[in-house]
Design an enzyme around this catalytic site. Sequence first.
Site, PDB file in Angstrom:
ATOM      1  N   GLU A   1       1.064  -1.170  -0.054  1.00 38.66           N
ATOM      2  CA  GLU A   1      -0.337   0.168  -0.144  1.00 38.66           C
ATOM      3  C   GLU A   1       0.963   1.264  -0.410  1.00 38.66           C
ATOM      4  O   GLU A   1       1.848   1.558   0.873  1.00 38.66           O
ATOM      5  CB  GLU A   1      -0.690  -0.195   1.143  1.00 38.66           C
ATOM      6  CG  GLU A   1      -2.112   1.025   1.689  1.00 38.66           C
ATOM      7  CD  GLU A   1      -3.461   1.129   0.467  1.00 38.66           C
ATOM      8  OE1 GLU A   1      -3.988   1.546   0.004  1.00 38.66           O
ATOM      9  OE2 GLU A   1      -3.405  -0.771  -0.454  1.00 38.66           O
TER      10      GLU A   1
ATOM     11  N   GLU B   1      -0.346   9.505  -5.911  1.00 45.88           N
ATOM     12  CA  GLU B   1       0.393   8.367  -5.914  1.00 45.88           C
ATOM     13  C   GLU B   1       1.305   8.292  -7.315  1.00 45.88           C
ATOM     14  O   GLU B   1       2.228   7.416  -7.553  1.00 45.88           O
ATOM     15  CB  GLU B   1       0.306   7.349  -5.086  1.00 45.88           C
ATOM     16  CG  GLU B   1       0.070   8.239  -3.700  1.00 45.88           C
ATOM     17  CD  GLU B   1      -0.916   7.318  -2.561  1.00 45.88           C
ATOM     18  OE1 GLU B   1      -1.234   8.067  -1.548  1.00 45.88           O
ATOM     19  OE2 GLU B   1      -1.393   6.103  -2.590  1.00 45.88           O
TER      20      GLU B   1
ATOM     21  N   ASP C   1      -7.535   2.907   2.712  1.00 44.97           N
ATOM     22  CA  ASP C   1      -7.484   1.617   3.052  1.00 44.97           C
ATOM     23  C   ASP C   1      -7.946   0.809   3.063  1.00 44.97           C
ATOM     24  O   ASP C   1      -8.183   0.000   3.406  1.00 44.97           O
ATOM     25  CB  ASP C   1      -6.499   2.239   4.984  1.00 44.97           C
ATOM     26  CG  ASP C   1      -5.358   2.944   4.324  1.00 44.97           C
ATOM     27  OD1 ASP C   1      -4.565   2.618   4.166  1.00 44.97           O
ATOM     28  OD2 ASP C   1      -5.267   4.457   4.965  1.00 44.97           O
TER      29      ASP C   1
END
EC number: 2.7.1.147
Length: 525
Positions: free
Chosen positions: A297, A356, A509
């Site tokens: 992650e 990201e 998450d």
Amino acid sequence: MALWRGSAYAGFLALAVGCVFLLEPQLPGSALRSLWSSLQLGPAPAPPGAGSPEGRLAAAWDALIVRPARRWRRVAVGVNACVDVVLSGVKLLRALGLSPGNGKDHSELRSRNDLEEAFVHFMGKGAAAERFFSDKETFHDIAQIASEFPEAQHYVGGNAALIGQKFAANSDLKVLLCGPVGPKLHELLDDNVFVPPESLQEVDEFHLILEYQAGEEWDQLKAPHANRFIFSHDLSNGAMNMLEVFVSSLEEFQPDLVVLSGLHMMEGQSKEFQRKRLLEVVTSLSDIPTGVPVHLELASMTNKELMSNIMHQSFSASGSFPRSHFFTSGGESIGASASILTVFPAVTSLGLNEQELLFLSQSASGPHSSLSSWNGVPDVGVVSDILFWILKEHGKSESRASDLSRIHFHTLAYHILATVDGHWANQLAAVAAGARVAGTQACATETIDTRRVSLKAPHEFMTSRLEAGSRVVLNPSEPVVAWHREGVSFHFTPVLVCKDPVRTVGLGDAISAEGLFYSEVHPHL
């Protein structure tokens, strides 16, 4: 008189139909519509939200989301964990005596002024960000004010702890969490989460989560989207202190899925430390038995060299390792007596968001890397191109010794699950489940409340901007769209975005955990 009786009769029947609808909501809609139309009173009323695009999409998801044939039994998660102190960013900065000036991004925060400038920068874009606060004393002063703020709330924090907490909601799963767990965090964790004694410490690591709502104003500043700005002075997670505890716990726990996070926490460390720790990460991954998938992650970063090293930097090492194969920076297998290792091909799955993804491409001069930032909702074709590039350059193939075969991309308006063909099943359900949990968790509801969410995904899009991609027109009744490209499958679904989110922290998450929960890996992996 006859006219009055006819009207009364029609009214009585209309009332009767309404009662039938209330008492028997599962009665086929066609039967109700037929009965209603026989009264010649116009179209039958639909249940609230059922005929809306949001209602149709939510109903389609419920039909599509099925559990995989082969399910995870034991999930090990590490290595970053903390306590999140969540509060209004605008209110805290006002309490600190700060006023909004010109926004400016800082890769590292050193003062209250840096905090104000960075918060203004990202609030103005409605974008999420996470930064390290290098001044220990100043951070502790701000953290004390934040913790004692009347509206401050304390939650489980850190990607690993949040993912573990989400998995633990499934009572048939056993969850191991390794990270720096202090007394407050231990108290907040689900009873189904097992923490090895070596992970327990006397003091918690606190992260400050400054939230803002869509349209929230601070003087002339106005947020286009709801989001949050995170900062901390976190030394335990920054050094990945629990990595060795995590790896040593796996042999006894015997997981069938491993989830790793926390690499981004090393941004405050020296380059030498980062390289040394990344080598130890890859060496640790080599100790995980072949056939056990590893999900990495990712999280917000500003250090391009660190991101580039995570992707394809090679490291010299000595000794032999039990993993079936190892990887050079070019991806070649070099056998069990290898001395050069690299990170990306050693993991099976990635989870990341739009910030990201673009930063990753910029760090490695990938496709669309000249794009400085996203303008509104990220273009689906651009995202698809970058995902394809990652899997083609670093993913599993016959000519490359790499385990990477899955990427779960999530942004506010939609998700894409990209997988190398032949290695994963149940992707349709997995991407839909990940998107559904984004809507329920943000609104703090058990199921999708169609009155509280809206469909913000593009109504039509191209599946690529570099090749002759397909043009897709979104149909809420068939919300998962699939396409293929040279051995890679893409599954796209919109997100039902919460209009008034209760909490934005940890959504990524929860999305990754839910997507993994519904994913099925083929036994030959």
